[in-house]
Write a protein that holds these residues in place. Structure first.
Motif, mmCIF file in Angstrom:
data_model
loop_
_atom_site.group_PDB
_atom_site.id
_atom_site.type_symbol
_atom_site.label_atom_id
_atom_site.label_comp_id
_atom_site.label_asym_id
_atom_site.label_seq_id
_atom_site.Cartn_x
_atom_site.Cartn_y
_atom_site.Cartn_z
ATOM 1 N N VAL A 271 53.373 35.708 20.736
ATOM 2 C CA VAL A 271 51.987 35.940 20.318
ATOM 3 C C VAL A 271 51.963 36.960 19.192
ATOM 4 O O VAL A 271 52.563 38.039 19.302
ATOM 5 N N THR A 272 51.275 36.612 18.120
ATOM 6 C CA THR A 272 51.012 37.554 17.030
ATOM 7 C C THR A 272 49.570 38.018 17.161
ATOM 8 O O THR A 272 48.645 37.210 17.081
ATOM 9 N N ALA A 273 49.384 39.317 17.406
ATOM 10 C CA ALA A 273 48.037 39.858 17.651
ATOM 11 C C ALA A 273 47.641 40.811 16.536
ATOM 12 O O ALA A 273 48.446 41.611 16.062
ATOM 13 N N GLN A 274 46.395 40.709 16.122
ATOM 14 C CA GLN A 274 45.818 41.593 15.117
ATOM 15 C C GLN A 274 44.561 42.227 15.698
ATOM 16 O O GLN A 274 43.692 41.516 16.217
ATOM 17 N N TYR A 275 44.460 43.550 15.603
ATOM 18 C CA TYR A 275 43.322 44.268 16.177
ATOM 19 C C TYR A 275 42.483 44.888 15.067
ATOM 20 O O TYR A 275 43.013 45.590 14.194
ATOM 21 N N GLY A 276 41.183 44.636 15.122
ATOM 22 C CA GLY A 276 40.253 45.299 14.212
ATOM 23 C C GLY A 276 39.646 46.510 14.885
ATOM 24 O O GLY A 276 40.305 47.209 15.650
ATOM 25 N N ALA A 277 38.359 46.767 14.625
ATOM 26 C CA ALA A 277 37.698 47.953 15.204
ATOM 27 C C ALA A 277 36.301 47.588 15.706
ATOM 28 O O ALA A 277 35.302 47.954 15.104
ATOM 29 N N PRO A 278 36.206 46.856 16.809
ATOM 30 C CA PRO A 278 34.884 46.509 17.334
ATOM 31 C C PRO A 278 34.206 47.685 18.012
ATOM 32 O O PRO A 278 34.844 48.697 18.303
ATOM 33 N N ALA A 279 32.930 47.537 18.281
ATOM 34 C CA ALA A 279 32.197 48.572 19.007
ATOM 35 C C ALA A 279 32.620 48.562 20.467
ATOM 36 O O ALA A 279 33.163 47.587 20.966
ATOM 37 N N GLU A 280 32.369 49.697 21.143
ATOM 38 C CA GLU A 280 32.676 49.766 22.563
ATOM 39 C C GLU A 280 31.765 48.799 23.321
ATOM 40 O O GLU A 280 30.584 48.675 23.021
ATOM 41 N N ILE A 281 32.334 48.141 24.330
ATOM 42 C CA ILE A 281 31.575 47.194 25.138
ATOM 43 C C ILE A 281 31.723 47.577 26.602
ATOM 44 O O ILE A 281 32.660 48.293 26.970
ATOM 45 N N PRO A 282 30.815 47.117 27.470
ATOM 46 C CA PRO A 282 30.899 47.461 28.894
ATOM 47 C C PRO A 282 32.199 46.974 29.527
ATOM 48 O O PRO A 282 32.829 46.018 29.055
ATOM 49 N N ALA A 283 32.570 47.628 30.621
ATOM 50 C CA ALA A 283 33.835 47.302 31.288
ATOM 51 C C ALA A 283 33.863 45.862 31.776
ATOM 52 O O ALA A 283 34.890 45.179 31.673
ATOM 53 N N HIS A 284 32.722 45.373 32.322
ATOM 54 C CA HIS A 284 32.731 43.999 32.835
ATOM 55 C C HIS A 284 32.922 42.989 31.709
ATOM 56 O O HIS A 284 33.554 41.941 31.904
ATOM 57 N N ALA A 285 32.392 43.304 30.512
ATOM 58 C CA ALA A 285 32.563 42.396 29.374
ATOM 59 C C ALA A 285 34.015 42.405 28.894
ATOM 60 O O ALA A 285 34.578 41.359 28.561
ATOM 61 N N ALA A 286 34.643 43.597 28.856
ATOM 62 C CA ALA A 286 36.043 43.686 28.456
ATOM 63 C C ALA A 286 36.941 42.933 29.433
ATOM 64 O O ALA A 286 37.885 42.239 29.032
ATOM 65 N N ALA A 287 36.634 43.062 30.730
ATOM 66 C CA ALA A 287 37.418 42.345 31.732
ATOM 67 C C ALA A 287 37.277 40.836 31.565
ATOM 68 O O ALA A 287 38.259 40.085 31.690
ATOM 69 N N ALA A 288 36.050 40.364 31.293
ATOM 70 C CA ALA A 288 35.837 38.929 31.088
ATOM 71 C C ALA A 288 36.582 38.431 29.854
ATOM 72 O O ALA A 288 37.180 37.347 29.868
ATOM 73 N N LEU A 289 36.569 39.220 28.783
ATOM 74 C CA LEU A 289 37.308 38.847 27.577
ATOM 75 C C LEU A 289 38.802 38.734 27.872
ATOM 76 O O LEU A 289 39.462 37.784 27.445
ATOM 77 N N GLY A 290 39.337 39.750 28.595
ATOM 78 C CA GLY A 290 40.760 39.710 28.903
ATOM 79 C C GLY A 290 41.144 38.482 29.722
ATOM 80 O O GLY A 290 42.159 37.826 29.446
ATOM 81 N N SER A 291 40.327 38.155 30.722
ATOM 82 C CA SER A 291 40.619 36.985 31.551
ATOM 83 C C SER A 291 40.525 35.693 30.735
ATOM 84 O O SER A 291 41.322 34.767 30.910
ATOM 85 N N ALA A 292 39.515 35.629 29.844
ATOM 86 C CA ALA A 292 39.361 34.431 29.014
ATOM 87 C C ALA A 292 40.533 34.279 28.046
ATOM 88 O O ALA A 292 41.019 33.155 27.809
ATOM 89 N N VAL A 293 40.989 35.389 27.474
ATOM 90 C CA VAL A 293 42.149 35.332 26.580
ATOM 91 C C VAL A 293 43.384 34.872 27.352
ATOM 92 O O VAL A 293 44.177 34.055 26.858
ATOM 93 N N THR A 294 43.563 35.385 28.562
ATOM 94 C CA THR A 294 44.696 34.965 29.389
ATOM 95 C C THR A 294 44.680 33.455 29.626
ATOM 96 O O THR A 294 45.701 32.774 29.479
ATOM 97 N N GLU A 295 43.509 32.924 29.980
ATOM 98 C CA GLU A 295 43.408 31.496 30.239
ATOM 99 C C GLU A 295 43.635 30.681 28.965
ATOM 100 O O GLU A 295 44.288 29.614 28.994
ATOM 101 N N ALA A 296 43.110 31.179 27.831
ATOM 102 C CA ALA A 296 43.321 30.454 26.572
ATOM 103 C C ALA A 296 44.799 30.416 26.194
ATOM 104 O O ALA A 296 45.313 29.386 25.750
ATOM 105 N N LEU A 297 45.513 31.524 26.388
ATOM 106 C CA LEU A 297 46.946 31.556 26.080
ATOM 107 C C LEU A 297 47.732 30.712 27.073
ATOM 108 O O LEU A 297 48.738 30.074 26.698
#
Length: 375
Positions: A271-297
């Motif tokens: 995996v080649t990952a690139q990180y920008g600088a998004p605004a802070e988001i709630p913990a539940h939203a970050a957890a949902a993003l992480g799970s969705a990324v895991t499933e997509a990969l």
């Protein structure tokens, strides 16, 4: 100014308090006109104008969160300075008859005391009311004691409203400052926890691999060791990139996405990952993003027919956009079973967290999964 901040709450309270003060005066006016001046057209017109002016002043304050600059001044002139003379011209030539129109001057002075920023402007507004009401009561033949009592109430309304507004504004700003300090402290703790997690990961992966190679327990020329070194080098590059962003990425988002990337890399996907600088988001939203990324990969690993994927994290308007791209076999989204991970696990997870997921793919052209929060 943030929605729901201490200062905004103080403003909402002052709008409500002065609005209720005006309502109490209008109720007195309605009862007075209905009982004693029901035949006076000018009294009814004056009362109607007072109600209309009140709706304008407090309607603007309600919609904008605070008083506008012009409506309080118009109210001051119309209700505070002109209304008593209109009522007097309609036949209210006794102090008891004109009193209800004078009473409205108290709420007009209170509104000006909190709506006008400069003390000189407030003093000018109160002076205009004092002069008007002295003249109005003098025309109606009121005694000195009645005039003095009314002027005392008029000035007291302005002074008390100004003092209350000063105190509430000060407390609101102190509350906002304390909240900002608490948020900063929490962010610092999150960054520290993330650094410690990276240190432990470096100890368990990169350092362990280098130690094994240096001691001769692992042969750097074997395919398995080279593959492991490649994954750990990619992890180090992402770690350096995140530090170069001066902690601009939200800690929760970085940790969640990085965990997803590393979990799939351990299964052999590069995996080649690139990180920008998004605004802070709630913990539940970050957890949902992480799970969705895991499933997509995981879908890339299972279905794409390729050993490489690309993850990009960027900022949107107050949120985050994460894209997962592969150059594999692709598919036709219209023919995919609804029970598969792209539609159920990824899409539903993002919707439940207040986000959205979009899939763009075609046979032979790879797949792009875009995750957005908020939707």
């Amino acid at each position: 100014m943030r929605v729901g901040s201490g200062l905004q709450r103080a403003q909402s309270f002052m709008v409500l308090a002065t609005g209720l003060y005006r309502v109490s005066h209008l109720v007195v006016g309605i009862l007075a006109v209905a009982q004693h001046q029901r035949d006076s057209v000018l009294s009814w017109l004056g009362l109607t104008a007072a109600v209309a002016s009140s709706l304008s002043v407090f309607g603007v304050a309600r919609s904008r969160g605070w008083f506008g600059a012009r409506p309080p001044l118009v109210d001051l002139v119309l209700v505070g300075c002109v209304l008593p003379f209109v009522v007097y011209a309609g036949g209210a030539d006794r102090p008891s008859d004109i009193g209800w129109s004078m009473l409205l001057g108290g709420s007009a002075s209170a509104v000006c005391a909190v709506a006008l920023r400069r003390g000189a402007a407030v003093a000018g507004a109160v002076t205009a009311l004092v002069v008007t009401h002295i003249a109005g009561y003098a025309m109606a033949g009121a005694e000195i004691a009645v005039i003095a009592a009314h002027l005392n109430a008029l000035v007291s309304s302005a002074v008390l409203a100004r003092v209350f507004w000063w105190y509430l504004r000060r407390q609101g700003r102190l509350l906002d400052a304390a909240t900002e300090q608490a948020v900063a402290a929490e962010a610092a703790r999150a960054r520290y926890a993330e650094r410690m997690a990276h240190h432990r990961a470096l100890h368990d992966t990169v350092l362990a691999t280098l130690t094994a190679i240096a001691s001769g327990r692992a042969d750097a020329g074997t395919a398995a060791v080279r593959e492991r070194c490649g994954r750990e080098a990619a992890y180090l590059r992402r770690l350096v990139q995140q530090q170069a962003e001066d902690d601009g990425i939200a800690p929760g988002t970085a940790a969640a996405v990085e965990h997803a990337v590393r979990s799939v890399e351990s299964l052999g996907l590069r995996v080649t990952a690139q990180y920008g600088a998004p605004a802070e988001i709630p913990a539940h939203a970050a957890a949902a993003l992480g799970s969705a990324v895991t499933e997509a990969l995981n879908n890339v690993l299972r279905h794409a027919g390729t050993g490489r994927a690309y993850v990009t994290v960027t900022g949107s308007a107050g949120g985050v956009v994460v894209t997962v791209v592969d150059r594999g076999s692709g598919f036709d989204p219209l023919t995919v079973d609804k029970g598969m991970g792209l539609r159920s696990s990824i899409g539903e997870r993002m919707r439940e967290a207040g986000g959205a997921a979009e899939v763009d793919s075609a046979p032979g052209e790879g797949t792009c999964v875009a995750l957005r929060w908020p939707a």
